[in-house]
Design an enzyme around this catalytic site. Structure first.
Site, PDB file in Angstrom:
ATOM      1  N   GLU A 156       5.418  -6.860  -6.581  1.00  0.00           N
ATOM      2  CA  GLU A 156       6.160  -7.996  -6.045  1.00  0.00           C
ATOM      3  C   GLU A 156       6.386  -8.992  -7.167  1.00  0.00           C
ATOM      4  OE1 GLU A 156       4.616  -9.719  -2.509  1.00  0.00           O
ATOM      5  OE2 GLU A 156       4.207  -7.751  -1.646  1.00  0.00           O
ATOM      6  N   LYS A 205      -0.879   7.795  -5.969  1.00  0.00           N
ATOM      7  CA  LYS A 205      -0.631   6.398  -5.592  1.00  0.00           C
ATOM      8  C   LYS A 205      -1.949   5.657  -5.320  1.00  0.00           C
ATOM      9  CE  LYS A 205       1.056   2.672  -3.957  1.00  0.00           C
ATOM     10  NZ  LYS A 205       2.069   1.783  -4.408  1.00  0.00           N
ATOM     11  N   GLY A 258      -5.267  -9.970  -4.120  1.00  0.00           N
ATOM     12  CA  GLY A 258      -4.871 -10.148  -2.723  1.00  0.00           C
ATOM     13  C   GLY A 258      -3.590  -9.364  -2.517  1.00  0.00           C
ATOM     14  N   CYS A 261      -1.166  -4.780  -0.952  1.00  0.00           N
ATOM     15  CA  CYS A 261      -1.382  -3.416  -1.461  1.00  0.00           C
ATOM     16  C   CYS A 261      -2.824  -3.112  -1.831  1.00  0.00           C
ATOM     17  CB  CYS A 261      -0.481  -3.185  -2.660  1.00  0.00           C
ATOM     18  SG  CYS A 261       1.239  -3.500  -2.272  1.00  0.00           S
ATOM     19  N   LYS A 264      -5.615  -3.256   0.978  1.00  0.00           N
ATOM     20  CA  LYS A 264      -5.418  -2.213   1.986  1.00  0.00           C
ATOM     21  C   LYS A 264      -5.626  -0.811   1.384  1.00  0.00           C
ATOM     22  CE  LYS A 264      -0.737  -1.449   2.747  1.00  0.00           C
ATOM     23  NZ  LYS A 264      -0.425  -0.140   2.249  1.00  0.00           N
TER      24      LYS A 264
HETATM   25  C1  UGA Z   1       0.528  -3.608  -6.784  1.00  0.00           C
HETATM   26  C2  UGA Z   1       0.703  -2.644  -7.972  1.00  0.00           C
HETATM   27  O1  UGA Z   1       0.634  -3.373  -9.201  1.00  0.00           O
HETATM   28  C3  UGA Z   1       2.038  -1.919  -7.893  1.00  0.00           C
HETATM   29  O2  UGA Z   1       2.128  -0.958  -8.941  1.00  0.00           O
HETATM   30  C4  UGA Z   1       2.121  -1.197  -6.552  1.00  0.00           C
HETATM   31  O3  UGA Z   1       3.363  -0.553  -6.379  1.00  0.00           O
HETATM   32  C5  UGA Z   1       1.941  -2.211  -5.421  1.00  0.00           C
HETATM   33  O4  UGA Z   1       0.670  -2.866  -5.572  1.00  0.00           O
HETATM   34  C6  UGA Z   1       1.972  -1.447  -4.122  1.00  0.00           C
HETATM   35  O5  UGA Z   1       1.122  -0.595  -3.888  1.00  0.00           O
HETATM   36  O6  UGA Z   1       2.921  -1.640  -3.345  1.00  0.00           O
HETATM   37  P1  UGA Z   1       1.395  -6.100  -6.199  1.00  0.00           P
HETATM   38  O7  UGA Z   1       0.423  -6.070  -5.069  1.00  0.00           O
HETATM   39  O8  UGA Z   1       2.781  -6.560  -5.968  1.00  0.00           O
HETATM   40  O9  UGA Z   1       1.529  -4.629  -6.859  1.00  0.00           O
HETATM   41  O10 UGA Z   1       0.812  -7.082  -7.270  1.00  0.00           O
HETATM   42  P2  UGA Z   1       0.046  -7.033  -8.671  1.00  0.00           P
HETATM   43  O11 UGA Z   1       0.854  -7.698  -9.691  1.00  0.00           O
HETATM   44  O12 UGA Z   1      -0.426  -5.675  -8.967  1.00  0.00           O
HETATM   45  O13 UGA Z   1      -1.198  -7.977  -8.335  1.00  0.00           O
HETATM   46  C7  UGA Z   1      -2.120  -7.655  -7.308  1.00  0.00           C
HETATM   47  C8  UGA Z   1      -3.210  -8.678  -7.246  1.00  0.00           C
HETATM   48  O14 UGA Z   1      -4.072  -8.570  -8.365  1.00  0.00           O
HETATM   49  C9  UGA Z   1      -2.742 -10.132  -7.228  1.00  0.00           C
HETATM   50  O15 UGA Z   1      -3.513 -10.822  -6.273  1.00  0.00           O
HETATM   51  C10 UGA Z   1      -3.040 -10.640  -8.617  1.00  0.00           C
HETATM   52  O16 UGA Z   1      -3.287 -12.027  -8.642  1.00  0.00           O
HETATM   53  C11 UGA Z   1      -4.284  -9.851  -8.949  1.00  0.00           C
HETATM   54  N1  UGA Z   1      -4.499  -9.667 -10.394  1.00  0.00           N
HETATM   55  C12 UGA Z   1      -3.647  -8.913 -11.123  1.00  0.00           C
HETATM   56  C13 UGA Z   1      -5.598 -10.254 -10.997  1.00  0.00           C
HETATM   57  O17 UGA Z   1      -6.402 -10.960 -10.355  1.00  0.00           O
HETATM   58  N2  UGA Z   1      -5.800 -10.056 -12.326  1.00  0.00           N
HETATM   59  C14 UGA Z   1      -4.982  -9.296 -13.072  1.00  0.00           C
HETATM   60  O18 UGA Z   1      -5.234  -9.148 -14.285  1.00  0.00           O
HETATM   61  C15 UGA Z   1      -3.871  -8.718 -12.464  1.00  0.00           C
END
Ligand code: UGA
Length: 441
Positions: A156, A205, A258, A261, A264
């Site tokens: 996202e 995945k 959070g 994705c 869950k």
């Molecule tokens: C995630 C995956 O990155 C995608 O590849 C995948 O397609 C998607 O889930 C999915 O299954 O649909 P998303 O949930 O949009 O994507 O967001 P991310 O950018 O991955 O971040 C996820 C969470 O991790 C956020 O809460 C973010 O704040 C946290 N995060 C991320 C951290 O706390 N530290 C980090 O270094 C990176």
């Protein structure tokens, strides 16, 4: 021109539909929600995603992208149908497949030509076989079809970039010819294509998301240890990341993951393992560490305010689960606000785009139109989401209007030394050297 139908105009579906239309295909995006489809026909996006409106508009204008609520219309002349409906968590953490089932049934009942059914939704390993069974049972005539798993890896906030620049495309099927056909659709994206069986694709995945979540919990654990030992986790992560086997990505310590994705999917993977008698210890540790981040943040703010937040006014900068989205699903800010309010604090909120979505979820939080008016009279500010605009805030102005210059930085966006120079009482996460560590013999 190939014709594609995408079922579900949520996050994944809408980006897939607009993305494939932009690659020159004719795409019909289908959803059972009249409201969403009517809105899209008028140009209203059901979600906020940078660049999406323009992408949809461009492809609607060119006639390549249309919307419908009718399966007969969506499937007429279509060779490929993507299923991109939601798979929320059920009560025990297992994925709830009711929408996938309904979509598969409707496709079966309305198909009139040979079809490749491509599953984009994140579904438990084995769902592809189950979908094939549903389609077979509900078809009106024995029209040939194949099921291919093509998990999505979009993030996202950068979903359009991710669609156009994938690291890889994963395709799983028992029918190699069908997988090859779907591979053709993805060729213009010029990414490596991994073709495997259905279950392996579905597992790729879950394993990918679980690994990324593990990296986050790992660095959060290291952050806790850094605090105790007087090291700085941001620099530890930089130093580690240059090792190509580790990499720099997903090593930002903070309030934990959070969104819709990771929470869950890690839970669902653990559930699938347990159902088969396995003990996914690492996945449980990942979830436990993540769950601790929110109460820990609340404790930090309490400590910074002398042990009690009762009657104190606390402003939350950032409400969405991450920047560049209005998505509030499993956002740390919701739990944090609840806990602070339960402890007697007055909580305020500001977010560049998510306030409309956030307000009904946190009715006791007073929302502000800009960060400066929110800060006025606050006893502390908390950074919950690392929006770029927070990095540029005029901190002197904030300080002048606050009751006391206390900032808890849950995303480590500021430099502790600079904050000290500005006379803030400032704490980030995992930055133990910042005052906690004193030279010892
Ligand atoms: C995630 C995956 O990155 C995608 O590849 C995948 O397609 C998607 O889930 C999915 O299954 O649909 P998303 O949930 O949009 O994507 O967001 P991310 O950018 O991955 O971040 C996820 C969470 O991790 C956020 O809460 C973010 O704040 C946290 N995060 C991320 C951290 O706390 N530290 C980090 O270094 C990176």
């Amino acid at each position: 021109m190939r014709q594609i139908c995408v079922v579900g105009v949520g996050y994944v579906g809408l980006i897939t539909a607009a993305g494939f239309a932009d690659l020159g295909n004719r795409v019909i995006a289908l959803d059972i929600s009249e409201k969403k489809i009517e809105g899209l026909k008028k140009g209203d996006m059901p979600i906020y995603e940078p660049g999406l409106e323009e992408l949809v508009e461009r492809n609607v204008k060119s006639g390549r992208l249309t919307f419908t609520t009718s399966y007969t219309e969506g499937l007429k002349g279509t060779e490929y149908v993507f299923i991109a409906v939601g798979t929320p968590s059920g009560v025990d953490g297992e994925a709830d497949l009711q929408y996938v089932e309904a979509a598969a049934r409707s496709v079966a009942e309305n198909m009139s030509d040979e079809l490749v059914i491509i599953n984009k939704s994140t579904v438990p390993v084995g769902t592809g076989d189950w979908v094939a069974g549903i389609v077979k049972r509900h078809q009106k005539a024995a029209i040939p079809f194949s099921v291919v798993s093509c998990p999505e890896f979009l993030r996202e906030g950068s979903a359009i970039f991710d669609f156009q620049n994938p690291h890889r495309t994963v395709l799983g099927s028992l029918d190699r010819e069908a997988a090859d056909k779907v591979a053709q659709l993805h060729l213009p994206l010029r990414a490596p294509i991994v073709i495997t069986d259905l279950r392996t694709a579905e597992m790729i995945k879950y394993a990918s998301n679980a690994f990324l979540a593990t990296k986050i919990s790992f660095i959060n654990e290291i952050a806790n240890i850094c605090e105790a030992l007087g090291a700085d986790v941001t620099e530890v992560a930089t130093g580690m990341g240059y090792d190509e086997r580790i990499g720099h990505h997903f090593l930002s310590a903070g309030l934990g993951y959070g969104g819709s994705c990771f929470p869950k999917d890690v839970l669902a993977l653990a559930h699938m393992a347990e159902e088969k008698g396995k003990h996914p210890q690492l996945l449980h540790a990942v979830m436990d560490i993540n769950a601790d981040r929110r109460p820990m943040a609340v404790e930090r703010v309490k400590e910074m305010l002398g042990g009690d937040v009762k009657g104190k006014t606390i402003g939350m900068l950032g409400l969405a689960f991450k920047p560049n989205t209005d998505d509030m699903r499993d956002a740390p800010s919701i739990d944090i606000a609840k806990a602070l309010i339960a402890a007697g604090a007055h909580v305020r909120g500001y977010d560049p785009v998510s306030m409309g979505v956030a307000a009904p979820l946190m009715p006791d939080v007073k929302m502000y139109d800009d960060p400066y008016s929110m800060a006025e009279g606050c006893d502390a500010l908390m950074i919950n989401t690392e929006w770029n605009e927070f990095k540029q805030l005029n901190r002197r102005q904030l300080q002048e209007s606050m009751n006391q210059p206390v900032i808890f930085d849950g995303r480590n966006i500021y430099d502790p030394a600079e904050m000290k120079d500005l006379n803030f009482i400032y704490r980030g996460l995992g930055r133990g050297y910042n005052g906690a560590h004193t030279a010892e013999a």
